[in-house]
Write an enzyme that holds these catalytic residues in place. Structure first.
Site, PDB file in Angstrom:
ATOM      1  CG  HIS A 153      -2.308  -0.527   0.846  1.00  0.00           C
ATOM      2  ND1 HIS A 153      -3.422   0.272   0.724  1.00  0.00           N
ATOM      3  CD2 HIS A 153      -2.719  -1.775   0.555  1.00  0.00           C
ATOM      4  CE1 HIS A 153      -4.463  -0.463   0.398  1.00  0.00           C
ATOM      5  NE2 HIS A 153      -4.067  -1.711   0.291  1.00  0.00           N
TER       6      HIS A 153
ATOM      7  CG  ASP B 276      -9.140   6.216   9.097  1.00  0.00           C
ATOM      8  OD1 ASP B 276      -9.485   6.054  10.276  1.00  0.00           O
ATOM      9  OD2 ASP B 276      -9.031   7.337   8.563  1.00  0.00           O
TER      10      ASP B 276
ATOM     11  CD  GLU C 164      -9.642  10.315  10.599  1.00  0.00           C
ATOM     12  OE1 GLU C 164      -8.765   9.784  11.304  1.00  0.00           O
ATOM     13  OE2 GLU C 164     -10.089   9.778   9.582  1.00  0.00           O
TER      14      GLU C 164
END
Length: 390
Positions: free
Chosen positions: A82, A143, A254
């Site tokens: 990623h 997340d 957030e």
């Protein structure tokens, strides 16, 4: 812009091929290791190591270290790929596939100071599922949970719990690391502390994390998941600061920007399903840039009444737009894995996923620069939106 470099030796490097490892090297099937989530850099490696033991990694790195700088052979640890700019690629070097390293069986200690020992190639989603069997969970998250332990700890690991517990790297008790010389060392605050602090958030430049001991806390049953909207950045930022600084507040806080959207239900960035979908469907943003506070309060089912009162008191202090309070209740696992569910939905609809960017603003400059920052954030989001469409 995409950068592709395809240079390869005509034959397998004999020095790597003769190393005694429990796993194996691949010299032919290496093209997948020249890709990552960013899809901007395609750097073809010489070989991919699939380690079955920490010794495999140490042997390989020690061998390359002993070859000296004239070899120009580099090494990169690859987790769930990623990275955005080729950080897990090694042009004409060796990529180590960390997900094949399963030598450390996950161990959960549920005593007075609970922790979990996990391999650097373990996915956070699997750690969560195992820890939940003991009623425990790590304190801080990203997340997106389908990332490796070594990958996020080499960066920081930030999500909406960080204001309370710090990032993931602040919740690690101990590491096992393979250094650039091929040494296998344990490190912590009290043992090899320079290495410990260098590796955590060190972007893989000080060693490869092969095991981590992660601090745990009791896990809740459920999450009350809330979103409220703002049209004014100053009000949005001030309310977020208020919640973060409060002694009694939400467990997750957030904020994010919603730009050029006309339908909320089709454009939430994750699998948020409000209890009143009619209310959400009737809201019209008219293409305005909006600011969303995403909030969560953890609870166990036996204290739902007290939870509702507490949430009501917190929300009464905020100045969000009237009629833009959206709530839902999900399990703790569903909340933490929300982005993956949304990602799966994107792929099944043949839509291209795109990255989100987290921004941090200095506390001391927030009040005097909120108007300017709001303009910059809006301009930045517009630029990213245009870039995504091109």
């Amino acid at each position: 812009m995409t950068i592709t470099i395809n240079l390869c030796l005509s034959s397998n490097p004999s020095s790597l091929g003769t190393l005694s490892v429990d796993g194996h090297f691949s010299f032919d099937e290496v093209h997948h290791a020249a890709k990552d989530f960013g899809n901007r850099f395609h750097l073809l490696p010489l070989a991919v190591l699939y380690p079955k033991s920490v010794s495999d990694i140490a042997t390989t790195i020690r061998h390359i270290w002993q070859m000296g700088p004239d070899s120009e052979l580099t090494v990169a640890a690859r987790g769930h790929s990623h990275s955005l700019q080729g950080q897990a690629q090694a042009h004409h070097g060796v990529v180590i596939n960390m997900e094949s390293l399963q030598v450390h069986k996950m161990h959960v200690y549920s005593g007075n100071y609970p922790y979990v020992d996990a391999s650097g190639g373990e996915l956070w989603i699997d750690i969560l599922r195992e820890c939940l069997k003991y009623g425990l969970a790590p304190k801080s998250w990203t997340d997106y949970l389908h990332l490796t332990v070594g990958g996020t700890l080499s960066n920081a690991g930030v999500s909406g719990q960080a204001f309370r517990h710090g990032p993931q790297i602040s919740n690690v008790n101990q590491l096992e690391v393979v250094t650039g010389k091929g040494e296998v060392l344990n490190c912590s605050e009290k043992q090899n502390s320079d290495l410990f602090h260098g590796v955590l958030g060190g972007l893989g430049q000080f060693g490869i994390i092969t095991r981590a001991r992660i601090s745990l806390e009791p896990a809740p049953d459920m999450v009350k998941w809330i979103r409220v909207l703002y049209s004014d950045f100053t009000t949005f930022a001030t309310d977020q600061e208020l919640l973060i600084g409060a002694e009694s507040t939400f467990d997750y806080i957030e904020g994010f920007v919603i730009i050029n959207r006309t339908s909320l239900l089709n454009n939430w960035r994750s699998s948020f399903d409000p209890q009143d979908p009619v209310q959400a469907s009737q809201f019209q943003s008219d293409g305005r840039t909006l600011y969303c506070l995403e909030l969560a309060k953890y609870f166990n089912r036996d204290r739902i009444d007290a939870l509702n009162e507490e949430v009501g008191n917190l929300l009464s202090q905020l100045r969000y737009m009237a009629s833009t309070l959206f709530l839902t209740e999900v399990s703790y696992l569903e909340f933490l894995d929300r982005v993956h569910v949304s990602e799966h939905s994107v792929y099944t609809k043949d839509r291209m996923p795109y990255s989100s960017v987290k921004l941090f603003h200095s506390h001391c400059r927030l009040r005097c620069n909120t108007a300017i920052q709001g303009q910059k954030m809006q301009a930045g989001c517009i630029a990213r939106e245009k870039s995504r469409k091109t």
